[in-house]
Design a protein around this motif. Structure first.
Motif, PDB file in Angstrom:
ATOM      1  N   GLN A  94       0.832  -1.185   0.000  1.00 26.16           N
ATOM      2  CA  GLN A  94       0.000   0.000   0.000  1.00 26.16           C
ATOM      3  C   GLN A  94       0.876   1.248   0.000  1.00 26.16           C
ATOM      4  OE1 GLN A  94      -2.472  -0.313   3.540  1.00 26.16           O
ATOM      5  NE2 GLN A  94      -1.103   1.010   4.695  1.00 26.16           N
ATOM      6  N   ILE A  95       0.301   2.354  -0.461  1.00 24.52           N
ATOM      7  CA  ILE A  95       0.974   3.649  -0.449  1.00 24.52           C
ATOM      8  C   ILE A  95       0.136   4.605   0.376  1.00 24.52           C
ATOM      9  CG2 ILE A  95       1.703   5.628  -1.844  1.00 24.52           C
ATOM     10  CD1 ILE A  95       2.248   3.664  -4.131  1.00 24.52           C
ATOM     11  N   THR A  96       0.778   5.240   1.355  1.00 20.65           N
ATOM     12  CA  THR A  96       0.098   6.181   2.229  1.00 20.65           C
ATOM     13  C   THR A  96       0.886   7.485   2.280  1.00 20.65           C
ATOM     14  OG1 THR A  96       1.276   5.272   4.144  1.00 20.65           O
ATOM     15  CG2 THR A  96      -0.903   4.352   3.664  1.00 20.65           C
ATOM     16  N   LEU A 124      -5.039   3.563  -6.696  1.00 18.69           N
ATOM     17  CA  LEU A 124      -4.821   4.781  -5.926  1.00 18.69           C
ATOM     18  C   LEU A 124      -5.976   5.057  -4.976  1.00 18.69           C
ATOM     19  CD1 LEU A 124      -3.374   7.230  -8.605  1.00 18.69           C
ATOM     20  CD2 LEU A 124      -2.195   6.398  -6.555  1.00 18.69           C
ATOM     21  N   GLY A 125      -5.635   5.621  -3.809  1.00 20.51           N
ATOM     22  CA  GLY A 125      -6.652   6.048  -2.873  1.00 20.51           C
ATOM     23  C   GLY A 125      -7.174   7.433  -3.214  1.00 20.51           C
ATOM     24  N   ALA A 126      -8.073   7.944  -2.378  1.00 17.39           N
ATOM     25  CA  ALA A 126      -8.628   9.282  -2.592  1.00 17.39           C
ATOM     26  C   ALA A 126      -7.610  10.336  -2.176  1.00 17.39           C
ATOM     27  CB  ALA A 126      -9.911   9.442  -1.780  1.00 17.39           C
ATOM     28  N   GLU A 134       5.058  15.936   3.638  1.00 18.06           N
ATOM     29  CA  GLU A 134       5.904  14.764   3.802  1.00 18.06           C
ATOM     30  C   GLU A 134       5.820  13.886   2.559  1.00 18.06           C
ATOM     31  OE1 GLU A 134       5.160  12.648   7.433  1.00 18.06           O
ATOM     32  OE2 GLU A 134       4.369  14.439   8.395  1.00 18.06           O
ATOM     33  N   ALA A 135       6.840  13.060   2.394  1.00 18.90           N
ATOM     34  CA  ALA A 135       6.860  12.134   1.263  1.00 18.90           C
ATOM     35  C   ALA A 135       5.866  11.001   1.488  1.00 18.90           C
ATOM     36  CB  ALA A 135       8.263  11.565   1.083  1.00 18.90           C
ATOM     37  N   ASP A 136       5.441  10.390   0.392  1.00 16.34           N
ATOM     38  CA  ASP A 136       4.600   9.206   0.497  1.00 16.34           C
ATOM     39  C   ASP A 136       5.426   8.029   1.014  1.00 16.34           C
ATOM     40  OD1 ASP A 136       2.419  10.600  -0.600  1.00 16.34           O
ATOM     41  OD2 ASP A 136       3.087  10.165  -2.629  1.00 16.34           O
ATOM     42  N   VAL A 137       4.729   7.030   1.531  1.00 13.65           N
ATOM     43  CA  VAL A 137       5.384   5.843   2.090  1.00 13.65           C
ATOM     44  C   VAL A 137       4.805   4.602   1.423  1.00 13.65           C
ATOM     45  CG1 VAL A 137       5.754   4.432   4.158  1.00 13.65           C
ATOM     46  CG2 VAL A 137       5.858   6.935   4.304  1.00 13.65           C
TER      47      VAL A 137
END
Length: 322
Positions: A94-96, A124-126, A134-137
């Motif tokens: 997942q990407i948050t 992709l999420g909303a 901050e950078a994505d994780v």
């Protein structure tokens, strides 16, 4: 394959958080390295496992990208490259990050064999449309249940920097979707369901005999901000007559629905390239919201218009019938 303890200079060097890394990868750290803490068998990316940052496992790297065919479906890809001596099994990903209200979640698992790579597809999420700080994780759930004495799950959280997203896919998608969201607060944009084909007698940009006309509607949202659509750019399939874009000047200030007609000629006539095109019916919109220019976003033609577009290209380009 890189020896244990070495990392190719081209590989990602961002910090990671790791819980219960597979024994085969941990062995590369050498006998003096402390063993990682065991992960819970039920650990998953969605549980937000707390972990201590450690170096990327030797020989393993990740890179974010997107296939043109999957752009409209909001799917991104993470390629896991494996130069270690053991399989890397990605059970989930997942990407948050602060600019996503919901995470991007994987659509399946993948295994990168030693010396190979594997692709994990994520929906992709909303978006959360404030300025990100901050950078994505990227969080990977590794499955090492086949290795004796190892935990069945290992959770790896990886900060996505420029080296892990060289084409800036996540930022571009976030910006596009937030632009569309901002415009939608003040205006509803829509295409007429069909395009009109008209005959002309003069040669226009090397094409004689036919032009396509598309109609874009702008319907103001009561109480919303002022939206102005200045232009639509050409696409890989359609060229504006008389320039690189259609200048429109549509505005929600009119207080009611307004429309503009776009007249186009084929951007290309090679049947093979047209048949394989994935973005030619995605129309790039340039707009402002309360005077603030938005990033370009894309408004797809409806299905009937897309079908008519391909018929128009065949007619205008003189392809054989059938």
């Amino acid at each position: 394959m890189e020896p244990c303890g070495r990392r190719p200079a081209s590989r990602v060097a961002a910090a990671l958080a790791l819980v219960g890394l597979a024994a085969g990868l941990a062995a590369c750290e050498g006998p003096s390295s402390p063993p990682p803490a065991a992960a819970s068998p039920s650990a998953s990316p969605s549980q937000g496992v707390d972990a201590t940052p450690v170096p990327l496992p030797p020989g393993v790297s990740v890179e974010v990208g997107q296939a043109r065919v999957e752009w409209g479906d909001r799917i991104v890809r993470v390629v896991v490259a494996n130069e270690s001596a053991v399989d890397v099994v990605v059970a989930a990903a997942q990407i948050t990050g602060p600019r996503w209200a919901t995470p991007a979640r994987s659509l399946g698992s993948a295994t990168a064999a030693p010396g190979g790579s594997a692709t994990v597809r994520l929906l992709l999420g909303a978006p959360r449309c404030e300025q990100p700080e901050e950078a994505d994780v990227l969080t990977l759930e590794l499955d090492d249940s086949a290795s004796p004495g190892s935990a069945p799950r290992a959770v790896l959280a990886h900060g996505i920097d420029a080296s892990a997203d060289p084409d800036d896919v996540l930022t571009r998608r976030w910006a596009e979707e937030c632009a569309a969201e901002a415009v939608a607060t003040g205006a509803r944009l829509s295409w007429s369901p069909r395009l009109e084909v008209v005959e002309v007698v003069e040669v226009v940009e090397g094409v004689e005999g036919a032009r396509a006309r598309l109609t874009l509607w702008l319907d103001p949202v009561p109480g919303g901000p002022l939206v102005e659509v200045q232009a639509i750019d050409g696409t890989t399939l359609l060229s504006p007559v008389g320039g690189p874009q259609w200048a429109l000047g549509l505005s929600s200030a009119a207080g009611g629905p307004v429309a503009a007609t776009l007249e186009a000629t084929p951007a290309r006539c090679d049947p093979h390239a047209v048949a394989e095109d994935k973005r030619g019916a995605q129309m790039p919109v340039r707009a402002t919201v309360d005077g603030v220019a938005q990033p370009v976003f894309y408004l797809p033609l409806p299905e009937a218009a897309r079908e008519a577009l391909h018929a128009f290209l065949g007619q205008a380009c003189g392809w054989p019938a059938g």
